[in-house]
Structures are given as C-alpha cells and as structure tokens.
Design an enzyme around this catalytic site. Sequence first.
Site, PDB file in Angstrom:
ATOM      1  N   HIS A   1       1.742 -21.031  49.019  1.00 22.61           N
ATOM      2  CA  HIS A   1       3.077 -21.603  49.223  1.00 22.61           C
ATOM      3  C   HIS A   1       3.097 -23.018  48.641  1.00 22.61           C
ATOM      4  O   HIS A   1       2.126 -23.766  48.794  1.00 22.61           O
ATOM      5  CB  HIS A   1       3.381 -21.669  50.727  1.00 22.61           C
TER       6      HIS A   1
ATOM      7  N   LEU B   1      20.445  -9.840  23.447  1.00 20.38           N
ATOM      8  CA  LEU B   1      20.690 -10.688  24.609  1.00 20.38           C
ATOM      9  C   LEU B   1      19.862 -11.961  24.564  1.00 20.38           C
ATOM     10  O   LEU B   1      20.362 -13.051  24.894  1.00 20.38           O
ATOM     11  CB  LEU B   1      20.406  -9.917  25.893  1.00 20.38           C
TER      12      LEU B   1
ATOM     13  N   GLY C   1       0.810  -1.211   0.000  1.00 27.73           N
ATOM     14  CA  GLY C   1       0.000   0.000   0.000  1.00 27.73           C
ATOM     15  C   GLY C   1       0.844   1.263   0.000  1.00 27.73           C
ATOM     16  O   GLY C   1       1.837   1.359   0.722  1.00 27.73           O
TER      17      GLY C   1
ATOM     18  N   GLY D   1      23.742  -5.015  22.773  1.00 27.72           N
ATOM     19  CA  GLY D   1      23.472  -5.621  24.062  1.00 27.72           C
ATOM     20  C   GLY D   1      22.135  -5.213  24.625  1.00 27.72           C
ATOM     21  O   GLY D   1      22.006  -5.003  25.839  1.00 27.72           O
ATOM     22  N   GLY D   2      21.119  -5.091  23.747  1.00 26.81           N
ATOM     23  CA  GLY D   2      19.766  -4.794  24.183  1.00 26.81           C
ATOM     24  C   GLY D   2      18.923  -6.057  24.216  1.00 26.81           C
ATOM     25  O   GLY D   2      19.439  -7.173  24.229  1.00 26.81           O
TER      26      GLY D   2
END
Length: 475
Positions: free
Chosen positions: A457, A200, A128, A195-196
């Site tokens: 728990h 990573l 488009g 290193g973003g």
Amino acid sequence: MNVIEHGNTGATESLVEEYDLVVLGSGEAGKYLAWALAPEGKRVAVIERQYVGGSCPNIACLPSKNVIHSAKIASYFRRGAEFGLPVVDAPVDMAAVRARKRAMVAGLVEMHQHKFRTSGAELVMGNGTFVAPRTITVSLHGGGTRTLRGASVVISTGSRARVDDTPGLREAAPLTHIEALELDATPEHLIVLGGGYVGLELAQAFRRLGSAVTVVERNYALIHREDPDVTAAVTELFRDEGIEVVTGTRVEAVEGRSGAGVRLSVCRAGGRTLIEGTHLLVAGGRTPNTDGIGLETTGVAVEPSGHVRVDERLRATAPGVWAVGDCAGSPHFTHVALDDFRVVRDDLVGRGRVTTGRQVPFCLFTDPELARVGLSEREARERGTGYRLAKIPMEAVLRTRTLSETRGFLKALIGADDRVLGFAAFGPGAGELLAPVQVVMAAGLPYTALRDMILTHPTLSEGLGVLFGVVPSRA
C-alpha cells in the site's frame, strides 16, 4: 558449405549457400530463433529488407508508445492548475517529438545489430524472394545477389496497414501509422478511419498534441468486440477529451489528398453526409506480407486471407518450412510472436509446445490503458460459460486518488471452481496489472490467492486484493 548448381536451362550457374536455418524477416520470432540457434553452432542467416528487428522497434509498438508518452506529458501541462502549477497551452513542437522518437529507434536498431554480431547470426540486408523450396535469392541493398538455402526456413515477414478499395482512398495518399509517427507538424484536423487499437491510440495522442480529431468507425461501437461497459467507457473518454466519435458509419468515397485537405462521403443511419479534415489516417486492419515473395515456388499454401497456412506447431505445408507472427495469422502482438519463437524452437528439437490454448493478453495504450486476458463477459455468454462477476471502480484503488487518475474500473470473471476465467482493467497502469492475474490463471490457482495476498500500500496492484475481495459467493 557452398555448392554450384545449374539452372533449368543450363545456361547460367548460381552459387547456393547452405545454412542450417534461413529466416526471411527479422521480426520478433525470427530474430529470436536466429539468436538462439547461432550460438549453438548452427549456421544461421536472417534476411531483412528494411527494418532491422522488425516493425516493433522501428515503426510500431515502441515508437508509437514513445509519441503517446509525449502526448501524455503535453496533457499534464494543460492540467497544470490541478497540480498547483502554471497552465501551459503552447503549441507542441512536433519536430522535437519526432526527434525523441527517432533517437530511441536508433538506439534500438544498434542494440539489435549488436545482438546479431555477438550471436553469430548473419544479417543479410536485401529483398528476399523464394526461387525454389527452402531457397531464397536476395537482391542485396549494396548491389548484387545471393542465394541461400536452409535445411530449415522460417517465414517472418509480418504485415502492413490495409488500405481498402474505397473510391479515392488510395489516391488521397492517406497516412498509416508509419507516416503518422514521422510527422513534424501537428495536423490541423486528423480524420482516423478505424476504431481499433492503432486508430484509438493515435487519435488520442494527436488530440493531446494539438489536433482536432474525428474517429470514423464502421461498426456501432469502438473496439466493438469488447464488452459494452468497456466500449462505453472508452467512448466517454474520447468525447471528454474533445475527440469526435462517429460510429456505424461507412465511407463511400474520398476526395482530396491527406495533408492538403480531404473530404469523406459517408453513409450513416441511412443518410449521407460529409466529413472534412486536413489529414487522413487509415487504421482499419492489417494485410500479411506474403505477396510477391515467391511462395508459389515452394509448395507453401496460403489462406484466402493471405496468411501462410500453418498447423499448431506453426509448420507450413512444405517440409522444413515454418511461418511465424502476423504473416502466419497469429494474434497481432509482439508478445505472441515471441511465443511463436518458442513454439518453433521447441519443434526443431522435438518438443511438444503448440499454439492452441495459449493465454493471450493485450493492452490498448490509451490513457488510461485498457488491458484484458482470458474471457470477456461477451465471450463467456457466447460459450455458455457460467461466471460470477466482480467489479470495482478505479477510485476504489486508493493509489489512483494520489495521481488524480480515478477514471475506469477493474473486473474479473470467476468460475464455479473459484478459478479466474477472465480479467479486464481500464485505468492507469492497467497493463502492469495483467501479469499477476496471468500467473494465477496459468497455475490454475483460485482467485483467493490474490484476494488473500499481502499487497503493498498504496500501489495500483493493491486493487487486485480489493477486486477479488468482492467476488460474489457461489450461492
């Protein structure tokens, strides 16, 4: 309704099809707008050139997490002795990893196509280009053209991986995340530039799939905008997994071709050296897909960055036009694009939703995950915002001991009024811990709402009670 219009020369006629809404790009915000308005009786068309549903289900979020999960399973096999099982260190069948990912993508695409069919929104496959205000001509993949005009138009074209002008980089035909997720063989030595988030996630995944990996970052820390304890923890994780991390490094030139062998000339700490590998992946940022779509014919202004200029309601500078997602400069997350849909939907009916002041969570899908919402310590200090810090190691969350996954920590920033200013988690299931904290933050509740809650728990969410139980007193 269709109308016949004459071109400027009067020599040709084009059929212009009229719609209530035309969306250019079928990404998150655009598709949800179509699916919301079409069932209400609106005539809606969505134009898509390649990826039905946008990048998330096809080439980005979900496919990458699919491959990342395969890499996690591979790491479990190598840790077999820890769980009383045989150690398996056989090569990974990358073709099978890719096939699993492709099967998931095919299912997602079919889900999207079904949604278009049942919603009544028309999906138009082709390229488009704007030819006039709110008017788009589509070169159809099946041949021919159509011209669509919307009473309202939404630009939802997304973004692509940025490949900068470093000498030799383009000629090296580096991988982006798209090509990396389509590999059918494990790279012998993968060099990752950046290193973003993307760099990573894929660096760790390919290391676990069997590659030697080197991450090269120009800044002096990985994900350098995060707090020092976060960047240190992620760097330690990578080095423990055998990933070479090279920070404070500028790439000056690239030789060779990704897949056949590459050599990077880099400058680090005032000296120059070489980094060599077999494959090269660029993960150093994004470029909005706003070039070449004819915006100059529409009165829609574009920022120097290439993003469509929008206001707090995502309105562009031309009447009846909105822009959403990456191309509008929104934070580059699918969940933010989904909220962009809500902003535009509400604006179309006169409601007051805006983008300013939004709560924007994020999750880095390394293993363990890094998740955060609200202020970091760095941001609080930069703003001069006072806070009390609560922090616990993940091993204090007893569920992690049952999993043998005790790496990481939880921390929260608490304001003078006892409200939660920010929350960060680095540990297993970190992303799943965001939602309850977000609810407390959005509702303006004190941290004690989580501290005093009865939490099951042993679960990971139980750690929230532990974390908020160590908040220092106001004194």
